[in-house]
Design an enzyme around this catalytic site. Structure first.
Site, mmCIF file in Angstrom:
data_model
loop_
_atom_site.group_PDB
_atom_site.id
_atom_site.type_symbol
_atom_site.label_atom_id
_atom_site.label_comp_id
_atom_site.label_asym_id
_atom_site.label_seq_id
_atom_site.Cartn_x
_atom_site.Cartn_y
_atom_site.Cartn_z
ATOM 1 N N ARG A 21 0.930 -1.189 0.099
ATOM 2 C CA ARG A 21 0.022 0.156 -0.218
ATOM 3 C C ARG A 21 0.966 1.330 -0.219
ATOM 4 N NH1 ARG A 21 -2.971 -3.660 -0.601
ATOM 5 N NH2 ARG A 21 -5.117 -3.861 0.096
ATOM 6 N N SER A 80 -10.380 -0.391 3.510
ATOM 7 C CA SER A 80 -9.663 -0.551 4.757
ATOM 8 C C SER A 80 -9.062 0.775 5.168
ATOM 9 C CB SER A 80 -8.250 -1.478 4.647
ATOM 10 O OG SER A 80 -8.922 -2.800 4.024
ATOM 11 N N GLU A 116 -4.202 3.853 6.354
ATOM 12 C CA GLU A 116 -3.829 3.382 4.888
ATOM 13 C C GLU A 116 -4.552 4.802 4.254
ATOM 14 O OE1 GLU A 116 -6.435 1.033 1.827
ATOM 15 O OE2 GLU A 116 -5.037 -0.297 2.855
HETATM 16 N N1 EPU Z 1 -10.768 -10.566 10.395
HETATM 17 C C1 EPU Z 1 -11.283 -10.441 11.710
HETATM 18 N N2 EPU Z 1 -12.402 -9.520 11.804
HETATM 19 C C2 EPU Z 1 -12.781 -8.683 11.024
HETATM 20 C C3 EPU Z 1 -12.156 -8.458 9.660
HETATM 21 C C4 EPU Z 1 -11.192 -9.474 9.533
HETATM 22 O O1 EPU Z 1 -10.999 -11.390 12.332
HETATM 23 O O2 EPU Z 1 -13.595 -7.968 11.284
HETATM 24 C C5 EPU Z 1 -9.747 -11.534 9.986
HETATM 25 C C6 EPU Z 1 -10.257 -12.536 9.069
HETATM 26 O O3 EPU Z 1 -11.017 -13.608 9.539
HETATM 27 C C7 EPU Z 1 -9.135 -13.063 8.239
HETATM 28 C C8 EPU Z 1 -8.191 -11.735 8.217
HETATM 29 O O4 EPU Z 1 -8.777 -10.954 9.246
HETATM 30 O O5 EPU Z 1 -8.491 -13.956 9.143
HETATM 31 C C9 EPU Z 1 -8.202 -10.989 7.067
HETATM 32 O O6 EPU Z 1 -9.390 -10.387 6.682
HETATM 33 P P1 EPU Z 1 -9.629 -10.138 5.024
HETATM 34 O O7 EPU Z 1 -9.470 -11.402 4.238
HETATM 35 O O8 EPU Z 1 -11.248 -9.545 5.088
HETATM 36 O O9 EPU Z 1 -8.560 -9.032 4.602
HETATM 37 P P2 EPU Z 1 -7.919 -8.266 5.222
HETATM 38 O O10 EPU Z 1 -6.688 -8.250 5.694
HETATM 39 O O11 EPU Z 1 -8.903 -7.456 6.398
HETATM 40 C C10 EPU Z 1 -6.850 -7.028 3.035
HETATM 41 C C11 EPU Z 1 -6.886 -5.711 2.417
HETATM 42 C C12 EPU Z 1 -8.222 -5.379 1.632
HETATM 43 C C13 EPU Z 1 -8.437 -6.580 0.693
HETATM 44 C C14 EPU Z 1 -8.274 -7.763 1.332
HETATM 45 C C15 EPU Z 1 -8.476 -9.039 0.536
HETATM 46 C C16 EPU Z 1 -5.490 -4.330 3.782
HETATM 47 C C17 EPU Z 1 -5.246 -3.214 4.644
HETATM 48 N N3 EPU Z 1 -6.601 -4.682 3.189
HETATM 49 O O12 EPU Z 1 -7.909 -7.060 4.149
HETATM 50 O O13 EPU Z 1 -7.905 -4.297 0.967
HETATM 51 O O14 EPU Z 1 -9.481 -6.212 -0.055
HETATM 52 O O15 EPU Z 1 -7.236 -7.986 2.268
HETATM 53 O O16 EPU Z 1 -7.400 -9.066 -0.072
HETATM 54 O O17 EPU Z 1 -4.346 -4.864 3.368
HETATM 55 C C18 EPU Z 1 -8.206 -1.874 0.938
HETATM 56 O O18 EPU Z 1 -6.902 -1.633 0.925
HETATM 57 O O19 EPU Z 1 -8.977 -0.954 1.171
HETATM 58 C C19 EPU Z 1 -9.019 -2.946 1.131
HETATM 59 C C20 EPU Z 1 -10.276 -3.363 1.235
#
Ligand code: EPU
Length: 338
Positions: free
Chosen positions: A164, A238, A334
């Site tokens: 990012r 995010s 971010e």
């Molecule tokens: N999780 C929780 N609780 C929550 C949300 C997530 O426990 O409320 C846990 C999930 O269970 C999972 C882990 O966190 O084990 C990861 O969650 P998720 O796959 O939803 O992805 P993320 O890490 O929260 C990142 C990116 C997103 C992108 C997704 C999918 C960043 C900051 N965010 O989110 O990007 O869509 O992966 O690849 O890296 C963005 O940058 O705006 C964005 C939406």
């Protein structure tokens, strides 16, 4: 080119904050942009660039000339047996560009379906989702130097992409305006299905048989089930980055919190999901008047309407303080603050 005064930026930021720009202009070509930058009338006025407004938090009126980049167009630059190179105007809607690629059989961006924002904003923060980042398909971009109006080409090393991150958020912040991006897409797809629920969703929707369209639809399905639609509830995706912490710190935390997820980055660093930390700190679904923490994805801060960027900023600070107190990890936003 028409410069307007006191324009509400509400339609131009996905949080939907009603903040005024002192001056506002929409630009539709590189030459128009260069002309504006060289115009002595505006030489001393601070300038502020607006892409899709999907990664910005507006906390106060913008006392500047806001330049909205509306440069459109997608063109085929060249192709060989395996790849083709497409140049897209910075003002093209990102998701529409992805759909264009998917429909024409150009592989590489299907996992990046439904990300809000524009083509020009995409490399600024090296957008990523479901195991793919824009740097994976990036060839080069063109940008205009704000101070001299000169057009410069940046290849991938010059962009200094990180998680990012890019040089346009760091060393060259506010110095260049991206006008077009060239992507290297593949004629033979390599599918990235290992992240999260992609494979499972693909099975549910398409019997597990991948195609560009099927993968794109699976990603859209997953995003729609977790992430709020900015047209309905204001948000900027995010709000924080997923923190990267030393492995020793991760191991120590894991002893106390056995369900803490972690993705090793090399041997010494582990990336932990900020959404998990925020949820465990008790914030998921929390509402404070006009703003809150999304009930289905705790990493997303939301604006229900009638609130201000200051309120989001305050909430973000409370979330940061509480996660730091519970886990000893400082979350970094971010989203860009203005
Ligand atoms: N999780 C929780 N609780 C929550 C949300 C997530 O426990 O409320 C846990 C999930 O269970 C999972 C882990 O966190 O084990 C990861 O969650 P998720 O796959 O939803 O992805 P993320 O890490 O929260 C990142 C990116 C997103 C992108 C997704 C999918 C960043 C900051 N965010 O989110 O990007 O869509 O992966 O690849 O890296 C963005 O940058 O705006 C964005 C939406």
């Amino acid at each position: 080119m028409q410069i307007q005064e006191n324009v509400s930026l509400r339609p131009y930021n996905t949080f939907g904050f009603d903040v005024k720009a002192r001056y506002f202009v929409s630009i539709t070509s590189t030459s128009e942009l260069q002309q504006l930058l060289l115009d002595p009338t505006w030489a001393t006025t601070p300038k502020w660039i607006l892409g899709g407004g999907s990664n910005v938090l507006l906390t106060r009126p913008v006392d500047a000339l806001v330049i909205q980049i509306g440069i459109k167009g997608i063109e085929l630059v060249r192709q060989d047996d395996h790849h083709l190179w497409l140049r897209a105007g910075a003002g093209e809607n990102w998701h529409q560009f992805v759909l264009y690629c998917v429909e024409n059989g150009y592989a590489g961006v299907e996992n990046l379906s439904l990300i809000p924002g524009t083509v020009g904003a995409a490399p600024m923060q090296n957008i990523g989702a479901y195991g793919v980042e824009i740097k994976d398909v990036f060839e080069e971009l063109e940008a205009v130097h704000v101070a001299t109006a000169e057009l410069r080409t940046f290849d991938a090393p010059a962009c200094a992409f990180g998680y990012r991150e890019s040089v346009f958020k760091r060393g060259l912040k506010d110095k260049y305006i991206i006008t077009s991006v060239t992507f290297r897409l593949s004629k033979q797809p390599t599918y990235h299905l290992s992240y999260g629920d992609i494979q499972k969703t693909l099975e549910e929707l398409h019997g597990g048989v991948p195609s560009l369209r099927a993968v794109s639809e699976a990603v859209i399905h997953i995003r729609q089930s977790k992430l709020p639609d900015p047209a309905e509830i204001g948000n900027a995706g995010s709000f924080f980055k997923n923190p990267e912490i030393p492995k020793a710190q991760y191991d120590a935390l894991k002893v106390q919190h056995s369900t803490l997820p972690g993705y090793p980055l090399g041997e010494d660093v582990v990336k932990v999901p900020a959404g998990w930390l925020i949820e465990q700190a008790g914030w998921k679904g929390h509402r404070a008047g006009a703003v809150g923490v999304h009930a289905r994805q705790a990493l997303v801060l939301v604006h229900y309407g009638g609130g201000s960027g200051e309120q989001i900023k305050e909430l973000a600070q409370q979330v940061q303080a509480s996660v730091e107190e519970k886990f000893g990890i400082r979350l970094t936003p971010e989203v860009n603050f203005m």
